[in-house]
Scaffold this motif. Structure first.
Motif, mmCIF file in Angstrom:
data_model
loop_
_atom_site.group_PDB
_atom_site.id
_atom_site.type_symbol
_atom_site.label_atom_id
_atom_site.label_comp_id
_atom_site.label_asym_id
_atom_site.label_seq_id
_atom_site.Cartn_x
_atom_site.Cartn_y
_atom_site.Cartn_z
ATOM 1 N N SER A 1 4.964 1.429 0.730
ATOM 2 C CA SER A 1 5.618 1.599 -0.512
ATOM 3 C C SER A 1 6.719 2.719 -0.267
ATOM 4 O O SER A 1 7.733 2.754 -0.414
ATOM 5 C CB SER A 1 4.755 2.128 -1.640
ATOM 6 N N VAL A 2 6.185 3.889 0.553
ATOM 7 C CA VAL A 2 7.174 4.992 1.030
ATOM 8 C C VAL A 2 8.136 4.295 1.717
ATOM 9 O O VAL A 2 9.329 4.892 1.514
ATOM 10 C CB VAL A 2 6.281 6.283 1.884
ATOM 11 N N ASP B 1 5.587 2.859 -10.797
ATOM 12 C CA ASP B 1 4.883 4.258 -10.178
ATOM 13 C C ASP B 1 5.989 5.304 -10.709
ATOM 14 O O ASP B 1 6.938 5.375 -9.752
ATOM 15 C CB ASP B 1 4.516 4.280 -8.638
ATOM 16 N N ASP C 1 0.667 -1.393 -0.044
ATOM 17 C CA ASP C 1 -0.161 -0.032 -0.258
ATOM 18 C C ASP C 1 0.775 1.319 -0.033
ATOM 19 O O ASP C 1 2.140 1.154 0.019
ATOM 20 C CB ASP C 1 -1.105 0.061 1.175
ATOM 21 N N MET C 2 0.242 2.461 -0.080
ATOM 22 C CA MET C 2 1.072 3.651 -0.066
ATOM 23 C C MET C 2 2.102 3.885 1.091
ATOM 24 O O MET C 2 3.270 4.158 0.657
ATOM 25 C CB MET C 2 0.071 4.846 -0.073
ATOM 26 N N GLN C 3 1.648 3.692 2.243
ATOM 27 C CA GLN C 3 2.468 3.775 3.403
ATOM 28 C C GLN C 3 3.690 2.894 3.409
ATOM 29 O O GLN C 3 4.877 3.279 3.460
ATOM 30 C CB GLN C 3 1.739 3.436 4.611
#
Length: 251
Positions: free
Chosen positions: A171-172, A195, A167-169
């Motif tokens: 991935s960061v 991305d 998810d975004m978190q």
């Protein structure tokens, strides 16, 4: 430095990779981007010698990938593919220990154990090291696999879609870990990533691949433009200046 010269791989008359001539400098993160089926993962696996090429040469730090002995190449470059499926039940520490196999041949010594612990700590997995992989979330498991690759202690690290299923978190967090590995550990990291905004924000260089060929290579500032991205992805893209860098917006 990674150098590809005249590299080709043919599957059918209609599907082929190359010719590819590419030089990836030492250090930092190089992101391979492009549409689905462009050949990004194929290029990465050829660099890591998990897939043979039909023509051309690939050199990593001056070593010919095709002719260097496997035990020597494994101390120069490590690679993590998308398909990470271990049949046996392993703990995080056992998995990361596999990264030491080129050195230990399965008989870990104190130095190996120190590197394993350091890799686990680097990815923030110390509280999970005795947990089994099937007890972890997808993000935790992905970090464990990257820790295994770092434990191999190679100057060159190849990762095929390390953000897959994150998810975004997470991935960061993963990109931050990889950025630290490049900057603090001096690794040369090459990743396949979908991305483009993550590639632009965390990458030091972007290599755009399309129809099996490298069509653009440069810094994020050079690649993150309306014209380049619209051409590469064959869809309208507008690049805007955000508070922390350029952002690509798709329509």
């Amino acid at each position: 430095m990674i150098t590809l010269t005249g590299v080709r791989k043919s599957y059918t008359d209609e599907v082929s990779i190359g010719p590819v001539d590419l030089t990836i400098p030492e250090g930092g993160i190089t992101a391979l981007v492009g549409p689905n089926g462009a050949g990004k993962s194929t290029l990465l696996t050829m660099i890591g010698r998990l897939l043979g090429m039909d023509e051309g040469t690939i050199e990593i730090a001056g070593y010919d990938v095709a002719s260097t002995h496997s035990k020597d190449l494994a101390k120069i470059v490590s690679i993590l593919r998308q398909e990470n499926h271990f049949v046996t039940r392993l703990t995080v520490r056992q998995l990361v220990g596999f990264g030491r196999f080129p050195y230990s041949k399965g008989r870990l010594n104190r130095h190996d154990e120190e590197i394993i612990s350091r890799s686990i700590d680097f990815l923030g997995l110390e509280e999970l090291e005795n947990r089994y992989l099937d007890e972890l979330s997808g993000g935790q498991r992905q970090r464990a696999y990257v820790a295994m690759v770092l434990a191999q202690d190679t100057d060159y690290v190849l990762l095929d879609e390390p953000l897959n299923n994150l998810d975004m978190q997470h991935s960061v967090q993963m990109m931050q870990h990889l950025q630290r590995a490049a900057r603090e550990l001096g690794r040369t990291v090459v990743i396949v990533i979908h991305d483009i905004n993550f590639a632009g924000h965390y990458g030091d260089r972007i290599c755009a691949v399309k129809h099996g060929k490298v069509v653009e290579f440069g810094t994020p500032e050079e690649i993150m433009t309306d014209t380049v991205l619209t051409e590469v992805f064959e869809t309208p893209v507008e690049v805007i200046d955000g508070p922390r860098g350029k952002l690509a917006v798709y329509y």
